[in-house]
Design a protein around this motif. Structure first.
Motif, mmCIF file in Angstrom:
data_model
loop_
_atom_site.group_PDB
_atom_site.id
_atom_site.type_symbol
_atom_site.label_atom_id
_atom_site.label_comp_id
_atom_site.label_asym_id
_atom_site.label_seq_id
_atom_site.Cartn_x
_atom_site.Cartn_y
_atom_site.Cartn_z
ATOM 1 N N VAL A 133 0.860 -1.181 0.000
ATOM 2 C CA VAL A 133 0.000 0.000 0.000
ATOM 3 C C VAL A 133 0.896 1.232 0.000
ATOM 4 O O VAL A 133 2.080 1.151 0.325
ATOM 5 C CB VAL A 133 -0.963 0.015 1.216
ATOM 6 N N ALA A 134 0.345 2.364 -0.334
ATOM 7 C CA ALA A 134 1.108 3.617 -0.323
ATOM 8 C C ALA A 134 1.548 3.911 1.107
ATOM 9 O O ALA A 134 0.762 3.778 2.043
ATOM 10 C CB ALA A 134 0.261 4.752 -0.860
ATOM 11 N N ALA A 143 10.662 9.390 1.590
ATOM 12 C CA ALA A 143 9.691 9.116 0.526
ATOM 13 C C ALA A 143 10.296 8.692 -0.818
ATOM 14 O O ALA A 143 9.800 7.748 -1.434
ATOM 15 C CB ALA A 143 8.769 10.312 0.341
ATOM 16 N N ARG A 147 9.044 2.030 -2.018
ATOM 17 C CA ARG A 147 8.135 1.522 -3.057
ATOM 18 C C ARG A 147 6.741 1.298 -2.497
ATOM 19 O O ARG A 147 5.788 1.169 -3.242
ATOM 20 C CB ARG A 147 8.682 0.218 -3.629
ATOM 21 N N GLY A 148 6.641 1.215 -1.171
ATOM 22 C CA GLY A 148 5.358 0.983 -0.517
ATOM 23 C C GLY A 148 5.584 0.331 0.827
ATOM 24 O O GLY A 148 6.724 0.223 1.290
ATOM 25 N N GLU A 149 4.482 -0.105 1.461
ATOM 26 C CA GLU A 149 4.612 -0.771 2.754
ATOM 27 C C GLU A 149 3.541 -1.845 2.910
ATOM 28 O O GLU A 149 2.486 -1.787 2.272
ATOM 29 C CB GLU A 149 4.552 0.231 3.908
ATOM 30 N N ARG A 161 8.297 -1.550 5.520
ATOM 31 C CA ARG A 161 8.448 -0.682 4.354
ATOM 32 C C ARG A 161 9.442 -1.273 3.365
ATOM 33 O O ARG A 161 10.530 -1.691 3.756
ATOM 34 C CB ARG A 161 8.899 0.709 4.803
#
Length: 176
Positions: A133-134, A143, A147-149, A161
């Motif tokens: 997910v973002a 940031a 790539r996401g978490e 993360r």
């Protein structure tokens, strides 16, 4: 010559004993690790050259280098830079180098290798990137490298993360 009946393939139920069935892992293999502030991260295993546990005196400090860099390391005849990953990501907790061993993750892309010093290695896990997910509530300094978490425990807001090793290796932060 094998004459024991146990060695021959059985018929019926014997052939499909549950303890002999291997589950196929879902996702891709990742290395999990922690930075000094106890945040957990992962890197895709295919981008990791190796993980080294070494004495801090094997890292040679370089004067007037970026404060993100701990120094250089001779890795099988090749000199590579070693950085405090937590500080690189903008974390304020500095890696404690006053200990017997430091964990260094050597990441590689094409002909570039950098060592990332971390607090602790958590192990290898098969993780499905489809479940990413973002990232939420992350510092601006971190940031560009995420790539996401994955949400681990929604009640305690724990997450894992996923870092982008290409973004880390190509970062302008190495300049100073």
């Amino acid at each position: 010559m094998v004459s024991k009946p146990d060695f021959f393939a059985g018929t019926g139920e014997d052939q499909f004993r549950p303890e002999l069935q291997v589950e196929s892992p879902e996702g891709e293999l990742h290395l999990r690790f922690f930075i000094p502030s106890h945040q957990e991260f992962a890197l895709l295993a295919t981008g990791i050259r190796e993980v080294i546990e070494l004495s801090p005196d094997r890292i040679t400090p370089i004067p007037n280098a970026s404060p993100l860099l701990l120094g250089t390391l001779n890795l099988r005849g090749r000199v590579i830079w070693v950085a405090d990953l937590g500080q690189f990501l903008g974390d304020t907790t500095v890696l404690n180098t006053d200990r017997a061993e430091i964990s260094v993750i050597a990441i590689e892309e094409q002909d570039t290798i950098v060592g990332l010093a971390v607090e602790e290695i958590g192990g290898m896990d098969w993780l499905d990137v489809q479940n990413l997910v973002a990232p939420m509530n992350i510092p601006d300094t971190m940031a560009p490298f995420l790539r996401g978490e994955w949400k681990l425990n929604t009640g305690q807001h724990q997450c894992l993360r996923l870092l982008d090793q290409t973004a880390i290796l190509r970062s302008a932060r190495w300049a100073g």
